[in-house]
Design a protein around this motif. Structure first.
Motif, PDB file in Angstrom:
ATOM      1  N   TYR A 225      16.502 -13.473  21.135  1.00 52.09           N
ATOM      2  CA  TYR A 225      15.553 -13.787  20.068  1.00 52.09           C
ATOM      3  C   TYR A 225      15.822 -15.163  19.450  1.00 52.09           C
TER       4      TYR A 225
ATOM      5  N   LEU B  59      13.689 -17.313  22.283  1.00 47.29           N
ATOM      6  CA  LEU B  59      12.446 -17.371  21.497  1.00 47.29           C
ATOM      7  C   LEU B  59      12.486 -18.429  20.393  1.00 47.29           C
TER       8      LEU B  59
ATOM      9  N   CYS C  95      13.964 -18.006  17.355  1.00 49.22           N
ATOM     10  CA  CYS C  95      13.998 -17.428  16.009  1.00 49.22           C
ATOM     11  C   CYS C  95      15.261 -17.870  15.287  1.00 49.22           C
TER      12      CYS C  95
ATOM     13  N   PRO D 179      10.704 -16.189  13.351  1.00 51.85           N
ATOM     14  CA  PRO D 179      10.313 -17.544  13.714  1.00 51.85           C
ATOM     15  C   PRO D 179      10.482 -18.451  12.485  1.00 51.85           C
TER      16      PRO D 179
ATOM     17  N   THR E  48       1.372 -18.186  17.822  1.00 48.86           N
ATOM     18  CA  THR E  48       1.760 -19.490  18.345  1.00 48.86           C
ATOM     19  C   THR E  48       0.577 -20.441  18.231  1.00 48.86           C
TER      20      THR E  48
ATOM     21  N   ASP F 280       4.019 -21.968  25.494  1.00 49.30           N
ATOM     22  CA  ASP F 280       5.068 -20.976  25.255  1.00 49.30           C
ATOM     23  C   ASP F 280       5.245 -20.057  26.457  1.00 49.30           C
TER      24      ASP F 280
ATOM     25  N   LEU G 281       8.841 -19.796  28.311  1.00 47.35           N
ATOM     26  CA  LEU G 281       9.568 -18.542  28.454  1.00 47.35           C
ATOM     27  C   LEU G 281       9.793 -18.192  29.929  1.00 47.35           C
TER      28      LEU G 281
ATOM     29  N   ASP H 294      11.704  -8.094  25.957  1.00 47.27           N
ATOM     30  CA  ASP H 294      13.044  -8.557  25.605  1.00 47.27           C
ATOM     31  C   ASP H 294      14.052  -7.920  26.568  1.00 47.27           C
TER      32      ASP H 294
ATOM     33  N   VAL I 115       2.428 -12.527  22.482  1.00 50.63           N
ATOM     34  CA  VAL I 115       2.273 -13.821  21.813  1.00 50.63           C
ATOM     35  C   VAL I 115       0.788 -14.169  21.849  1.00 50.63           C
TER      36      VAL I 115
END
Length: 129
Positions: free
Chosen positions: A29, A33, A35, A54, A81, A87, A91, A117, A125
């Protein structure tokens, strides 16, 4: 319900995501990501409370350790987003478990994609204006 029985709720503060390994979840995360850690502390013997979000978000994700090892659920969580395609590509390049294609259903529906995850929890997203 009458106005005299209304609550004083103002926002969604935290949404729990079940994980089997909080350190592994934090690496994903925060590291993948992007975060930021909002809270990382203990609340009892061997119990850790871990919240990420985020940057700039008011709602956090609590990465809650499941003692029974249960995880891998459709969380119902939608992350916003400004660029779903970028993104999605980022990812995928990072090795995240991302659906192969960006979902694009035309001008009335924003572009989006689904990912999982490390525990198999599904999140979406969605591009927002």
């Amino acid at each position: 319900m009458t106005s005299s029985t209304r609550t004083h709720l103002t926002a969604v503060h935290t949404v729990a995501v079940p994980v089997t390994d909080q350190d592994r979840a934090l690496a994903f995360y925060a590291g993948v990501l992007g975060c930021e850690v909002r809270l990382d502390g203990s609340y009892g013997p061997g119990a850790r409370w871990l919240e990420v979000a985020p940057p700039g978000a008011s709602t956090t994700l609590a990465l809650v350790r499941r003692e029974d090892g249960t995880s891998g659920m459709d969380t119902g969580i939608r992350l916003a987003t400004t660029d779903a395609a970028a993104d999605h590509a980022a990812l995928r390049a990072a090795g995240a478990d991302v659906d192969a294609e960006l979902i694009d259903m035309g001008p009335q529906v924003p572009p989006m994609f689904t990912f999982r995850d490390p525990d198999g929890n599904t999140l979406v997203v969605v591009q927002t204006p």
